[in-house]
Design a protein around this motif. Sequence first.
Motif, PDB file in Angstrom:
ATOM      1  N   ASP A   1       0.690  -1.125   0.213  1.00 42.59           N
ATOM      2  CA  ASP A   1       0.341  -0.094  -0.337  1.00 42.59           C
ATOM      3  C   ASP A   1       1.192   1.511   0.150  1.00 42.59           C
ATOM      4  OD1 ASP A   1      -1.593   2.118   0.246  1.00 42.59           O
ATOM      5  OD2 ASP A   1      -3.397   0.853   2.285  1.00 42.59           O
ATOM      6  N   GLU A   2       0.978   2.061  -1.579  1.00 37.70           N
ATOM      7  CA  GLU A   2       1.845   2.593  -1.409  1.00 37.70           C
ATOM      8  C   GLU A   2       1.687   3.479  -1.062  1.00 37.70           C
ATOM      9  OE1 GLU A   2       5.200   1.501  -5.323  1.00 37.70           O
ATOM     10  OE2 GLU A   2       3.035   2.640  -5.714  1.00 37.70           O
TER      11      GLU A   2
ATOM     12  N   ARG B   1       1.624   4.569   2.423  1.00 39.06           N
ATOM     13  CA  ARG B   1       1.915   4.746   3.421  1.00 39.06           C
ATOM     14  C   ARG B   1       3.234   4.840   3.483  1.00 39.06           C
ATOM     15  NH1 ARG B   1      -0.915   1.265   7.707  1.00 39.06           N
ATOM     16  NH2 ARG B   1       1.433   0.545   8.435  1.00 39.06           N
ATOM     17  N   ASN B   2       3.829   5.296   1.891  1.00 39.39           N
ATOM     18  CA  ASN B   2       4.824   5.177   1.587  1.00 39.39           C
ATOM     19  C   ASN B   2       5.326   7.071   1.419  1.00 39.39           C
ATOM     20  OD1 ASN B   2       7.329   6.282   0.053  1.00 39.39           O
ATOM     21  ND2 ASN B   2       7.406   4.050  -0.826  1.00 39.39           N
TER      22      ASN B   2
ATOM     23  N   GLU C   1       4.699   0.531   3.460  1.00 41.72           N
ATOM     24  CA  GLU C   1       3.883   0.069   2.685  1.00 41.72           C
ATOM     25  C   GLU C   1       3.376  -1.400   3.035  1.00 41.72           C
ATOM     26  OE1 GLU C   1       7.722   0.451   0.349  1.00 41.72           O
ATOM     27  OE2 GLU C   1       6.986   1.456   2.383  1.00 41.72           O
TER      28      GLU C   1
END
Length: 546
Positions: free
Chosen positions: A190-191, A193-194, A319
Amino acid sequence: MQTSKSLLIRYLPLCTLLLPLFINACAPLEQAELRAVAPSTATICPPQGPADDTELIATPEEINEELAGLKGLGSWKSGKPKDGDIFFLDAAGPNSVPLVMNPQVEYYIGFFQGRYRCHFTKWLSRSTLYLPTIQQHFAQKGLPPELAALAMIESGFSPVALSSAKANGLWQFIEETGRRYGLRVDPYVDERRNADKASAAAAAYLKKLYEEFGHWYLAVAAYNAGEGKIRKAIERYGTRDFWELADQPYLALETKRYVPQLIAAIIIMNDPARYGFGDNEYQFPEPLEYVELPGGVPLTAVAMSANCSADELQRINRELKKNHTPPGKQSYTLRVPQGTASLVAQNLPRLQRRMETEYATHTVQSGQKIAEICKQYDISTTTLLKANNLRNASLKPGQRLRIPQTIERYVFADSPRTGKSVAGQNAEPRSQGEHTAGQVALRPEGRKAKATAAEPAPQPAKPAVAAGTKESSKTAQVEPRKTKAAPATNAAAAKPAKEQLYVVQRGDNLWKIAKKFQVSADDIRRWNKLGSNELKPGERLRIREA
């Protein structure tokens, strides 16, 4: 009638920029004009640390109380100079965020100083972790640096913030919008969260909104409510003035508050000491490196290769939704602590997985059924019956059961060719700084520096993140030990065993905790002098790194 330019000359003589970390703004207003009130010194906030997965931006009760106070202010003034009680501050840049002082902005300045003081302190503390990355992407898109404060309003500078609407990460993208702007969201990654990739996506989205609406107030309102909502509001009321739109009932109060929150945050972040945040401690980015890994590599294996903890890897790779790199043929770029990329490249091909069986003891409680015990330990009824030589599922209170659990361990082989390696191919190190240089606005002056990881605390007179270029870190190699199958190590990564406290969660048991930290249940019992395997939620356990 005085122009805003003449008012600016009268009240705010232009000043030069103070370090790249300050926004392009003017000297602060007089105390009476801003009506800034110092918060009570009786407010004591807990020490600030990194964001965690359990963190909420605000509870529904807090939001309802906030909105009730905002609603009580009455009409929304335009923010233009009027009767001397509102002061308009022209921003320095052609597309900068204009700052106004009106009742709504004053409300949020006081709100952040008062009831939300501890929240704001925490957000401010984390801001310096992400401002360099955010402003680098904003500069590439031609966005004003002070707009980076929007991440505070969105998530409190938390890369793991999750809203009730399932918006996630630093920039609170929902899945559809995140994918539209190039972020990967699937069962493994899950980018949103990047921080780096989400900031690039946010910069692209905000630029698109500004190009459509032509004013930052409308653009950030659209970021919150959606473009369609703001288009309809403009069409319905025949105006593109945000304050006039906010004075009408069509837009939700949650959207209306977004703009004064942003303005208040920019004002405070530009001069935190003036608003009672002068003793704040700030966190700074830690230097990181990258390694290219094949799919499906467990983080526990990478951690053992790098001589760090799996929790540390998960923290710097937010992520990842699983405890391994995404499965598949494509390689995955993983961030690792500085000085460990070459260790991973050397050690991971030699690391092999071994499955071992360990037994825990469970004492049957009154009324407890075998199905309940099997669910607690995640084993089948057949396995439990065989392990205890039971012919049926009848149990008695006080009866002691052996609970078999499979433990996954990793050992170093003599060479990569001995047995089957955890990694199907060699890891490839790439050494570079995680946070690159760029203009960093909103940096508080005269702060207390709080270094993270092994990074030395910055000197007060120096910027938290110095402007410059990406730096390649060098790994200082030392001769490996002569013992059989010893892992490669280096001077920077060699660390004594660390100890941490783990708070027992509902549904935990001794085996699950042992598996999480790659230690044995016997170790945990010995470290904590436990007389049984029974644990209670909230109990604190001492855990030493494997």
